[in-house]
Design a protein around this motif. Structure first.
Motif, PDB file in Angstrom:
ATOM      1  N   LEU A  15       0.862  -1.183   0.000  1.00 55.32           N
ATOM      2  CA  LEU A  15       0.000   0.000   0.000  1.00 55.32           C
ATOM      3  C   LEU A  15       0.898   1.233   0.000  1.00 55.32           C
ATOM      4  O   LEU A  15       1.796   1.359   0.838  1.00 55.32           O
ATOM      5  N   HIS A  16       0.654   2.132  -0.953  1.00 58.87           N
ATOM      6  CA  HIS A  16       1.437   3.366  -1.050  1.00 58.87           C
ATOM      7  C   HIS A  16       0.550   4.472  -1.600  1.00 58.87           C
ATOM      8  O   HIS A  16       0.162   4.426  -2.776  1.00 58.87           O
ATOM      9  N   GLY A  17       0.220   5.425  -0.766  1.00 60.78           N
ATOM     10  CA  GLY A  17      -0.630   6.519  -1.213  1.00 60.78           C
ATOM     11  C   GLY A  17      -1.970   6.012  -1.697  1.00 60.78           C
ATOM     12  O   GLY A  17      -2.656   5.236  -1.021  1.00 60.78           O
ATOM     13  N   TRP A  61      -1.850  -3.298  -9.611  1.00 63.79           N
ATOM     14  CA  TRP A  61      -2.309  -2.376  -8.578  1.00 63.79           C
ATOM     15  C   TRP A  61      -3.675  -1.797  -8.944  1.00 63.79           C
ATOM     16  O   TRP A  61      -4.119  -1.866 -10.096  1.00 63.79           O
ATOM     17  N   GLU A  62      -4.300  -1.239  -7.935  1.00 60.75           N
ATOM     18  CA  GLU A  62      -5.586  -0.551  -8.073  1.00 60.75           C
ATOM     19  C   GLU A  62      -5.426   0.878  -7.575  1.00 60.75           C
ATOM     20  O   GLU A  62      -4.912   1.111  -6.474  1.00 60.75           O
ATOM     21  N   GLU A  63      -5.849   1.817  -8.406  1.00 62.55           N
ATOM     22  CA  GLU A  63      -5.799   3.225  -8.014  1.00 62.55           C
ATOM     23  C   GLU A  63      -7.161   3.599  -7.422  1.00 62.55           C
ATOM     24  O   GLU A  63      -8.189   3.572  -8.115  1.00 62.55           O
ATOM     25  N   PHE A 247      -1.233   6.669 -15.986  1.00 73.64           N
ATOM     26  CA  PHE A 247      -1.624   6.058 -14.719  1.00 73.64           C
ATOM     27  C   PHE A 247      -0.463   5.349 -14.039  1.00 73.64           C
ATOM     28  O   PHE A 247      -0.673   4.576 -13.098  1.00 73.64           O
ATOM     29  N   ALA A 248       0.762   5.601 -14.497  1.00 70.36           N
ATOM     30  CA  ALA A 248       1.927   4.969 -13.868  1.00 70.36           C
ATOM     31  C   ALA A 248       2.020   5.392 -12.409  1.00 70.36           C
ATOM     32  O   ALA A 248       1.836   6.563 -12.074  1.00 70.36           O
ATOM     33  N   PRO A 249       2.292   4.460 -11.495  1.00 71.69           N
ATOM     34  CA  PRO A 249       2.312   4.818 -10.066  1.00 71.69           C
ATOM     35  C   PRO A 249       3.492   5.716  -9.731  1.00 71.69           C
ATOM     36  O   PRO A 249       4.608   5.503 -10.209  1.00 71.69           O
ATOM     37  N   ASN A 250       3.236   6.722  -8.932  1.00 71.03           N
ATOM     38  CA  ASN A 250       4.271   7.620  -8.443  1.00 71.03           C
ATOM     39  C   ASN A 250       4.679   7.136  -7.057  1.00 71.03           C
ATOM     40  O   ASN A 250       3.964   7.331  -6.078  1.00 71.03           O
TER      41      ASN A 250
END
Length: 398
Positions: A15-17, A61-63, A247-250
């Protein structure tokens, strides 16, 4: 793909942000359930007119803000399907990776997948284990040990027990191992193990020593083995509508304080020590003021009364304010004297520099005039006198 058939398998692994990361997902293709997990290799076709390639699932992942189910994969193409084409330097079982990872929604990734591609012949086949060896694995618990070994080596130690349990229920325990893309050193070790075990029983392929040396145990059917040692730029791939790099994860966190280097630590320690020594000395204005205040306090042994301003006392001692002012005047006078000395030194340096410049300019002018005289004389002796003044260097300012 059937509608609403996408489902995460197993618990989340991070989990990140706004991002929740997962290990696997399940979907339905041709009314059959299928599970893909991290580290799996599978055949895909990005467009109907494109060649079939191999995808390696690297991130799921899921945003939470946009409710998007996303994936990041690495694509491998045959050399003949790249812009440069196959050359004599390419190996028989070699594939070339796309330099950039592709980020697509899970629903688009499912559309890309090819259920079965038996026509892929450019690979090395790892022979499956015999039925008797597989039955023995199920009875002595070595199958679970083999899965744990794979998890520790291929998937960075993530716990895939819940994913393997779900796959076993669907009968797809080895679905993600039908094709493997190794690095070139891994491929070379695998080929050497095959040569060593050529005339040995197949049960040795599940031995931990053989696996550590580079062996591969194919539990369910034949496994296609390839290797990759190069990348290429796929410019057309980035223009596909299904690619969503936005949508690339930051994954950048909060900026951390930089650690001080050894020299900076020494400097800070030296400053701290210097401050401590100056605080312990008795000649600072602060310490003098504190000492004077102690003299002016009612607990002192002096019996005479002192005014609140504490300017003077009958026994002739100076007050704290007077002492502090005298010390500050002393320091300010010393600083003024030092400033005057520095100014004098600077003026002397400027004067010496000006004198040196004047001397050099005079010498250069004298040399220039002597050269012109000799030049006129020489040209006149040759019967070619100079009628025009020659120009030497830059124009002199009058």
């Amino acid at each position: 793909m059937e509608p609403n058939s996408l489902k995460w398998v197993g618990s989340s692994c991070g989990l990140h942000g706004p991002y929740i990361f997962y290990k696997a997902f399940k979907f339905h293709q041709d009314r059959k359930p299928r599970i893909l997990s991290l580290g799996d290799f599978f055949f895909v076709r990005c467009k109907p007119e494109d060649p079939i390639c191999i995808a390696e699932l690297q991130l799921l992942w899921e945003e939470r803000t946009s409710k998007q189910l996303l994936s990041s994969s690495k694509l491998y193409f045959l050399p003949e399907d790249t812009p440069q084409g196959r050359t004599a330097t390419h190996g028989e079982h070699e594939v070339i990776a796309v330099s950039e990872k592709v980020i697509v929604r899970l629903e688009d990734l499912v559309k890309w997948t090819v259920p079965d591609f038996s026509g892929w012949t450019h690979c090395l086949k790892a022979e499956p284990l015999k039925a008797s060896v597989l039955r023995e694995l199920g009875t002595n618990g070595r199958r679970e040990a083999l899965h744990r070994y794979r998890e520790s080596t291929l998937t960075s130690g993530l716990n895939f027990k819940d994913v393997q349990r779900e796959r076993a229920q669907l009968g797809q325990e080895e679905d993600g191992r039908k094709v493997l893309v190794l690095s070139y050193p891994q491929y070379c070790r695998f080929r050497s193990v095959l040569v060593r075990l050529r005339e040995q029983p197949s049960s040795l392929t599940i031995d931990h020593t053989v696996l550590a040396l580079g062996g591969i145990a194919a539990l369910g059917g034949r496994t296609s083995v390839l290797y990759c040692r190069d990348t290429f730029e796929h410019a057309a791939l980035l223009k596909y509508e299904s690619i969503c790099d936005e949508f690339a994860p930051n994954l950048k966190g909060r900026p951390r304080k930089k650690k001080l280097s050894i020299s900076q630590r020494r400097d800070s320690q030296g400053l701290a020590q210097g401050q401590g020594s100056s605080g312990s000395s008795g000649f600072t204005p602060g310490s003098a003021a504190v000492a004077a205040l102690e003299l002016c306090s009612p607990e002192s042994k002096v019996t005479t009364k002192v005014k609140p301003s504490c300017k003077t006392v009958p026994n002739g001692k100076l007050s704290a304010r007077h002492k502090a002012n005298s010390l500050s005047r002393k320091y300010s006078a010393e600083e003024k004297e030092r400033g005057k000395e520095r100014e004098k030194e600077k003026e002397e340096r400027d004067e010496t520099d000006d004198n040196d410049e004047e001397e050099t300019s005079e010498e250069s002018r004298a040399e220039e005039q002597a050269f012109l005289v000799e030049l006129y004389k020489y040209m006149k002796e040759r019967d070619t006198p100079i009628e025009r003044i020659p120009f030497l260097g830059f124009k002199q300012s009058e």
